[in-house]
Design an enzyme around this catalytic site. Structure first.
Site, PDB file in Angstrom:
ATOM      1  N   ALA A 103      96.118  53.538 131.423  1.00  0.00           N
ATOM      2  CA  ALA A 103      96.275  55.000 131.404  1.00  0.00           C
ATOM      3  C   ALA A 103      94.931  55.708 131.613  1.00  0.00           C
ATOM      4  CB  ALA A 103      96.870  55.436 130.064  1.00  0.00           C
ATOM      5  N   ALA A 134      94.542  47.898 130.798  1.00  0.00           N
ATOM      6  CA  ALA A 134      94.259  49.154 130.087  1.00  0.00           C
ATOM      7  C   ALA A 134      94.388  50.265 131.136  1.00  0.00           C
ATOM      8  CB  ALA A 134      92.865  49.115 129.478  1.00  0.00           C
ATOM      9  N   ASP A 152      89.970  47.435 132.848  1.00  0.00           N
ATOM     10  CA  ASP A 152      89.125  48.633 132.864  1.00  0.00           C
ATOM     11  C   ASP A 152      89.046  49.051 131.391  1.00  0.00           C
ATOM     12  OD1 ASP A 152      87.707  50.750 134.159  1.00  0.00           O
ATOM     13  OD2 ASP A 152      89.482  52.028 133.973  1.00  0.00           O
ATOM     14  N   ASP A 194      99.041  45.934 122.787  1.00  0.00           N
ATOM     15  CA  ASP A 194      97.613  45.635 122.713  1.00  0.00           C
ATOM     16  C   ASP A 194      97.363  44.656 123.867  1.00  0.00           C
ATOM     17  OD1 ASP A 194      95.282  44.024 122.149  1.00  0.00           O
ATOM     18  OD2 ASP A 194      95.303  44.886 120.145  1.00  0.00           O
ATOM     19  N   SER A 215      94.856  56.169 137.279  1.00  0.00           N
ATOM     20  CA  SER A 215      94.229  56.388 138.594  1.00  0.00           C
ATOM     21  C   SER A 215      94.045  55.055 139.334  1.00  0.00           C
ATOM     22  CB  SER A 215      92.896  57.120 138.447  1.00  0.00           C
ATOM     23  OG  SER A 215      92.047  56.403 137.583  1.00  0.00           O
ATOM     24  N   LYS A 216      93.633  54.024 138.595  1.00  0.00           N
ATOM     25  CA  LYS A 216      93.394  52.733 139.270  1.00  0.00           C
ATOM     26  C   LYS A 216      94.711  52.016 139.547  1.00  0.00           C
ATOM     27  CE  LYS A 216      88.822  52.424 137.245  1.00  0.00           C
ATOM     28  NZ  LYS A 216      89.004  53.495 136.211  1.00  0.00           N
ATOM     29  N   CYS A 228      83.017  52.390 131.980  1.00  0.00           N
ATOM     30  CA  CYS A 228      82.265  53.564 132.448  1.00  0.00           C
ATOM     31  C   CYS A 228      81.164  53.843 131.431  1.00  0.00           C
ATOM     32  CB  CYS A 228      83.189  54.759 132.649  1.00  0.00           C
ATOM     33  SG  CYS A 228      84.009  55.301 131.158  1.00  0.00           S
ATOM     34  N   ASP A 242      99.260  50.146 128.482  1.00  0.00           N
ATOM     35  CA  ASP A 242      98.327  50.924 127.638  1.00  0.00           C
ATOM     36  C   ASP A 242      98.982  51.137 126.281  1.00  0.00           C
ATOM     37  OD1 ASP A 242      95.621  52.735 128.502  1.00  0.00           O
ATOM     38  OD2 ASP A 242      96.582  53.185 126.561  1.00  0.00           O
TER      39      ASP A 242
HETATM   40  C1  SAM Z   1      88.844  53.472 130.517  1.00  0.00           C
HETATM   41  S1  SAM Z   1      90.439  53.858 129.975  1.00  0.00           S
HETATM   42  C2  SAM Z   1      91.438  53.265 131.301  1.00  0.00           C
HETATM   43  C3  SAM Z   1      91.430  54.155 132.525  1.00  0.00           C
HETATM   44  C4  SAM Z   1      92.453  53.698 133.547  1.00  0.00           C
HETATM   45  N1  SAM Z   1      92.227  52.313 133.925  1.00  0.00           N
HETATM   46  C5  SAM Z   1      92.394  54.565 134.790  1.00  0.00           C
HETATM   47  O1  SAM Z   1      91.681  54.215 135.736  1.00  0.00           O
HETATM   48  O2  SAM Z   1      93.083  55.588 134.838  1.00  0.00           O
HETATM   49  C6  SAM Z   1      90.713  52.643 128.758  1.00  0.00           C
HETATM   50  C7  SAM Z   1      92.128  52.597 128.218  1.00  0.00           C
HETATM   51  O3  SAM Z   1      92.216  51.485 127.312  1.00  0.00           O
HETATM   52  C8  SAM Z   1      93.247  51.780 126.401  1.00  0.00           C
HETATM   53  N2  SAM Z   1      93.116  50.848 125.275  1.00  0.00           N
HETATM   54  C9  SAM Z   1      92.538  51.042 124.060  1.00  0.00           C
HETATM   55  N3  SAM Z   1      92.669  49.945 123.294  1.00  0.00           N
HETATM   56  C10 SAM Z   1      93.324  49.015 124.039  1.00  0.00           C
HETATM   57  C11 SAM Z   1      93.785  47.682 123.790  1.00  0.00           C
HETATM   58  N4  SAM Z   1      93.575  47.084 122.622  1.00  0.00           N
HETATM   59  N5  SAM Z   1      94.446  47.038 124.791  1.00  0.00           N
HETATM   60  C12 SAM Z   1      94.658  47.636 125.980  1.00  0.00           C
HETATM   61  N6  SAM Z   1      94.255  48.910 126.257  1.00  0.00           N
HETATM   62  C13 SAM Z   1      93.601  49.581 125.301  1.00  0.00           C
HETATM   63  C14 SAM Z   1      93.010  53.243 126.074  1.00  0.00           C
HETATM   64  O4  SAM Z   1      94.190  53.822 125.565  1.00  0.00           O
HETATM   65  C15 SAM Z   1      92.574  53.807 127.424  1.00  0.00           C
HETATM   66  O5  SAM Z   1      93.650  54.425 128.065  1.00  0.00           O
END
Ligand code: SAM
Length: 311
Positions: free
Chosen positions: A117, A115, A183, A166, A120-121, A236, A139
């Site tokens: 977007a 996950a 994340d 997904d 940053s990580k 978070c 993402d």
């Molecule tokens: C906490 S953010 C991630 C932040 C990112 N790791 C960073 O450090 O920049 C969680 C992300 O999970 C994505 N997300 C939502 N549903 C998801 C799914 N079913 N599978 C994977 N990613 C998903 C969202 O679009 C969102 O960008």
């Protein structure tokens, strides 16, 4: 009006639930206090010392104790700092730098950022891999994946392939990845310090919805992990249903092991009992970080390994 009263007025159900976790004035104050700005120096573009020396001419930098490349910085608008536009530094919250440190990726490895977007990580992971190996940065939200691509370009990340699945899709690639970061999407209580809407919009049913998604994703991530590999689960947020409950789920469902994390970061007591559920003592190995512990966003980080020989 006190911080406690402001929270209670904005969302009484939220106040009632989390006063069962921690009910000090300090907790409520730091939960809504604006965040300090912090940056990660991007060593893919220039040596750490060079960037630090250059920034120190203009700004006050304070090292973040748990990340060599992380600094608190006294700047109001990061977008106006040329080093930011050039990708030499990346605005990243101090506690959000913990999961990639715990993941510990090495050059040449195959890593899944499930996950990813806004990236940053992923950038931090690429930095530790010295741009050697491969990161699948996934993402499913297309608008966020576009930001992810732009950020990876700005940071000079050359080893990422962006996908928009997904996260559960990756469960079919059994025993493939050396390391996986999940994340997870979450109720983002930690982000209230950035956006008040996360407090006003919080609902218990949202927490439960996220918990179900997180369980689905962590199970897929564990399947896709190589024996001997490392999976880091992070959020978070502070809700036990999205943290201890999800890690307990993977420990119960599989032969996953929880590993201790040794970092100079202050933490809060893990939740071992919640709404009639009991969690094992082992969960003490995970990091539960409340905003008042280190004056950062709230975070939860668990380091999970798959035993060698697991099929
Ligand atoms: C906490 S953010 C991630 C932040 C990112 N790791 C960073 O450090 O920049 C969680 C992300 O999970 C994505 N997300 C939502 N549903 C998801 C799914 N079913 N599978 C994977 N990613 C998903 C969202 O679009 C969102 O960008």
């Amino acid at each position: 009006m006190s911080a406690r009263d402001r929270v209670r007025e904005a969302n009484p159900a939220f106040y009632e639930r989390y006063s069962m976790l921690e009910d000090t004035d300090e907790f409520w104050e730091f939960l809504i206090k604006p965040l300090r700005q912090s940056v990660r120096v991007n060593t893919l573009k220039a040596p750490l010392e060079v960037v630090v020396e250059r920034l120190s001419e203009e700004f006050k930098l304070e090292p973040i104790p748990w990340v060599r490349e992380g600094f608190f910085i006294d700047v109001d608008n990061l977008a106006r700092v040329p080093e930011h536009g050039l990708g030499l530094i990346f605005g990243q919250e101090a506690s959000s730098m913990i999961p990639p440190v715990v993941l510990g990726p090495r050059p040449g490895e195959l890593v899944l950022d499930m996950a990813a977007a806004p990236g940053s990580k992923t950038g931090q992971i690429a930095q530790y891999m010295e741009n050697e190996g491969c990161i699948i940065a996934n993402d499913p939200k297309l608008s966020r994946a576009n930001v992810l691509i732009a950020n990876l370009n700005r940071m000079g990340v050359l080893i990422a392939r962006v996908t928009t699945r997904d996260g559960a899709y990756f469960g079919r690639f059994e025993n493939l990845f050396d390391r996986i970061l999940l994340d997870a999407p979450c109720s983002s209580v930690g982000m209230i310090r950035k956006r008040w809407k996360f407090l006003e919009g919080w609902r218990l049913k949202g927490v439960i919805r996220y918990m179900n998604v997180q369980k689905r994703l962590i199970l897929a991530a564990y399947k896709a992990l190589k024996p001997g590999g490392t999976l880091v689960y992070s959020t978070c947020t502070i809700d036990p249903l999205e943290n201890e409950e999800v890690v307990d789920y993977i420990l119960r469902k599989t032969d996953a092991r929880l590993e201790p994390i040794d970092l100079p970061v202050k933490t809060s007591e893990p939740v071992l009992e919640w709404e009639g559920r009991e969690y094992p003592e082992e969960l003490r190995k995970a990091l539960r970080i409340h905003p008042n512990d280190n004056d950062t966003e709230a975070f939860f980080v668990a380091k999970i390994t798959k035993p060698e020989g697991e099929g």
